[in-house]
Design a protein around this motif. Structure first.
Motif, short mmCIF file in Angstrom:
data_model
loop_
_atom_site.label_atom_id
_atom_site.label_comp_id
_atom_site.label_asym_id
_atom_site.label_seq_id
_atom_site.Cartn_x
_atom_site.Cartn_y
_atom_site.Cartn_z
N ALA A 170 0.82 -1.13 -0.07
CA ALA A 170 -0.14 0.17 -0.14
C ALA A 170 0.88 1.32 0.04
O ALA A 170 0.53 2.14 -0.57
N VAL A 171 2.16 1.32 0.78
CA VAL A 171 2.94 2.25 0.89
C VAL A 171 3.56 2.55 -0.69
O VAL A 171 3.70 3.80 -0.97
N ASP A 172 3.84 1.59 -1.26
CA ASP A 172 4.23 1.77 -2.76
C ASP A 172 3.43 2.30 -3.65
O ASP A 172 3.67 3.28 -4.37
N ILE A 173 2.05 1.83 -3.39
CA ILE A 173 0.80 2.24 -4.45
C ILE A 173 0.89 3.81 -4.06
O ILE A 173 0.40 4.67 -4.92
N SER A 174 0.82 4.18 -2.80
CA SER A 174 0.45 5.62 -2.45
C SER A 174 1.30 6.56 -3.02
O SER A 174 1.08 7.80 -3.24
#
Length: 231
Positions: free
Chosen positions: A217-221
């Motif tokens: 999720a952090v990468d997608i953010s």
């Protein structure tokens, strides 16, 4: 030989009164629920679940045992700082009045107290933690980095662009460390949660439902909003 610290040992457990800054001798006052508004952008959900029904039943039998905390925002108008679930349960129980401590708090101080009080909950969703961490981080950053009079440094000289950029970077690091230490998190973990606030709601719901891992999720953010919608 130095004894090794146990995980979480640095976290200091405090009482509710200490957390809310309420003197032991101060008495709560009765306030009309209709005069209280929720905290602006309150990041914690108030759900009509089984626990809420248990709270409603408890209030009907015993009343509200722990007063809520509010701040005055005008004559006979208040903003809830801590106690959104209790206020909602009181409404469901048919109450018109609620016991409350009234504090004089600045916007930033109110945000910090609101976050700290609600983080005492047993179950907190990643999205709730994300927005709460970001709100507290922003508040602490403003408190640490407030400029002197007229936006000048202490000796009266106008701050240069380079100095301002360096100062902002220093403030950001100090805020990271201060908030992370208070929350019992690493600075990196604090920033990971803050990154979740850059996700669109649909993806954030998937994180809450444990369908997307935190690191993914952090990468997608970091992806723009339109691409997130495609995902």
């Amino acid at each position: 030989m130095t004894q090794k610290k146990r995980p979480g040992e640095k976290i200091k457990l405090i009482s509710v009164d200490e957390l809310l800054g309420v003197p032991n001798e101060e008495a709560a006052v009765e306030i009309r629920i209709s005069e209280i508004v929720p905290f602006k952008n309150h990041p914690f959900k108030v759900l009509d679940d089984e626990k809420m029904q248990d709270l409603v039943s408890s209030i009907k039998q015993n009343g509200i045992l722990t007063p809520v905390l509010v701040r005055s925002i005008g004559e006979n108008h208040y903003e809830m700082i801590s106690g959104h679930r209790r206020m909602h349960a009181a409404k469901l129980a048919g109450l018109e009045l609620i016991p409350a401590f009234v504090r004089e708090l600045s916007d930033d101080d109110a945000t910090i107290v609101m976050v700290d009080a609600n983080l005492q909950r047993e179950e907190i969703l990643p999205s709730e933690k994300a927005f709460a961490y970001r709100m507290k981080y922003d508040a602490v950053k403003r408190k640490i980095g407030r400029p002197g009079k007229d936006g000048r440094v202490l000796n009266g000289r106008t701050v240069t662009v380079a100095e301002k950029m360096s100062q902002n970077e220093t403030i950001s690091v100090r805020s990271d460390l201060a908030v992370a230490d208070q929350l019992g998190e690493s600075r990196a973990q604090l920033q990971r949660y803050i990154r979740l606030t850059f996700l669109i709601r649909e993806l954030l719901d998937l994180v809450d439902n444990k369908q997307i891992p935190l690191m993914t999720a952090v990468d997608i953010s970091f992806i723009d909003e339109q691409t997130q919608k495609y995902l």
